[in-house]
Design a protein around this motif. Structure first.
Motif, short mmCIF file in Angstrom:
data_model
loop_
_atom_site.label_atom_id
_atom_site.label_comp_id
_atom_site.label_asym_id
_atom_site.label_seq_id
_atom_site.Cartn_x
_atom_site.Cartn_y
_atom_site.Cartn_z
N MET A 189 0.88 -1.29 -0.03
CA MET A 189 0.02 -0.06 0.10
C MET A 189 0.97 1.23 -0.03
N THR A 190 0.29 2.36 -0.12
CA THR A 190 1.03 3.82 -0.12
C THR A 190 0.61 4.59 1.17
N GLU A 191 1.46 5.40 1.29
CA GLU A 191 1.37 6.47 2.56
C GLU A 191 0.11 7.21 2.31
N THR A 192 -0.14 7.48 1.14
CA THR A 192 -0.98 8.55 0.83
C THR A 192 -2.23 8.06 -0.34
N LEU A 193 -3.08 8.70 -0.74
CA LEU A 193 -3.69 8.28 -1.74
C LEU A 193 -3.21 8.54 -2.98
N THR A 194 -3.47 7.77 -4.14
CA THR A 194 -2.52 7.87 -5.35
C THR A 194 -3.04 8.94 -6.29
N GLY A 195 -4.01 9.39 -5.94
CA GLY A 195 -4.74 10.43 -7.06
C GLY A 195 -5.62 9.67 -8.22
N ALA A 196 -5.91 8.32 -8.11
CA ALA A 196 -6.81 7.77 -8.81
C ALA A 196 -8.04 8.04 -8.78
N THR A 197 -8.98 8.07 -9.58
CA THR A 197 -10.19 8.37 -9.43
C THR A 197 -11.16 7.30 -8.38
#
Length: 283
Positions: free
Chosen positions: A177-185
């Motif tokens: 997973m990632t620390e933040t949102l990816t920006g994907a819809t």
């Protein structure tokens, strides 16, 4: 509920809640298919890492989806696969205002154990900020420190306040997973919840993507009634063939063949101990 069991005292319990008993979530129609399937595969890997893997049938469906054309039907199928596991859906509008709706997962907790849920995110703003979950029930059940022998009167907690602070919340942000949102819809995040309480407990759960992103009229908040199952204490009395006490080694798995998670030597054995020692729980 499928795929949930009682936690043994002294062991960490992980569970992915999945039975649908609340409203269905709407489909994000404009979700690009390639990021959707890629993120679903990362979700599956993360759930397996923390001991809350998808069922074999769901894993097989996801594998089959990865071999299908990247079209609108693929995005829809990914959502239909993961939505039943969602406790909530977060919508972030183009102005970065956050609102939330209940998902179909059954609200269920386990005494002295962890329960894992998914949170669906419809991100119209494209923000890559961290998604945060907060709750008054997850506030510290401790007096605020004043560096004095006794707490200041204004920092003292009443018995009622202490009784209402029974929850721990965290998003799983480690690899894959990632620390933040990816920006994907469209994307999904993993929310983990721990409690020491037993029985019905109402939780006020709010989401934000940073200060000032809460939607007006408290639409970023949910009141959810959870049922917390009691832990079951298990005692092993090991004896040799002649009836005398002896030593043994056990490998403990749950009803869907998951191993219980073990800490490194010297690491805090419980999440609250790790918090008190200011030690990363992942260690």
């Amino acid at each position: 509920m499928n795929r949930l069991g009682h936690a043994c005292v002294g062991l960490l319990a992980f569970a992915l809640c999945s039975r649908a008993n609340a409203q269905s979530l709407y489909l994000v129609e404009d979700a690009p298919p390639q990021p959707a399937i890629a993120q679903a595969q990362r979700i599956a890997g993360a759930l397996e890492t923390i001991g809350s893997a998808l069922t074999p049938d769901e894993a097989a469906r996801l594998k089959a989806l990865s071999d299908t054309p990247h079209d609108e039907a693929l995005s829809k199928a990914v959502q239909e696969l993961l939505d039943p596991h969602c406790l909530a859906m977060v919508h972030i509008n183009p102005e970065m205002r956050v609102r939330v709706m209940r998902g179909p997962a059954t609200p269920h907790l386990i005494q002295n154990g962890w329960v894992t849920y998914l949170v669906k995110v419809h991100n119209q703003s494209g923000t890559q900020a961290p998604l945060n979950a907060v709750s008054p029930q997850a506030e510290p059940a401790l007096h605020a420190s004043s560096s004095q022998p006794r707490p200041k009167p204004e920092n003292e907690l009443s018995l009622g306040q202490v009784a209402d602070r029974f929850l721990e919340l965290q998003f799983f942000r480690s690899q894959p997973m990632t620390e933040t949102l990816t920006g994907a819809t469209l994307e999904y995040t993993i929310l983990q919840m721990y409690t020491s309480a037993v029985g019905p407990r109402e939780v006020q759960l709010s989401f934000n993507a940073g200060a000032g992103t809460e939607d007006l009229a408290a639409r970023n908040s949910l009141a959810i009634l959870f049922q917390s199952a009691p832990a079951v204490k298990v005692v092993f009395r090991v004896r040799d063939h002649d009836g005398k006490p002896t030593m043994a080694s056990f490998t403990i798995r749950d009803n869907i063949d998951r191993l219980t998670k073990q800490s490194e030597p010297g690491a805090p054995k419980e999440y609250r101990h790790a918090k008190a020692m200011n030690s990363p729980w992942e260690s």
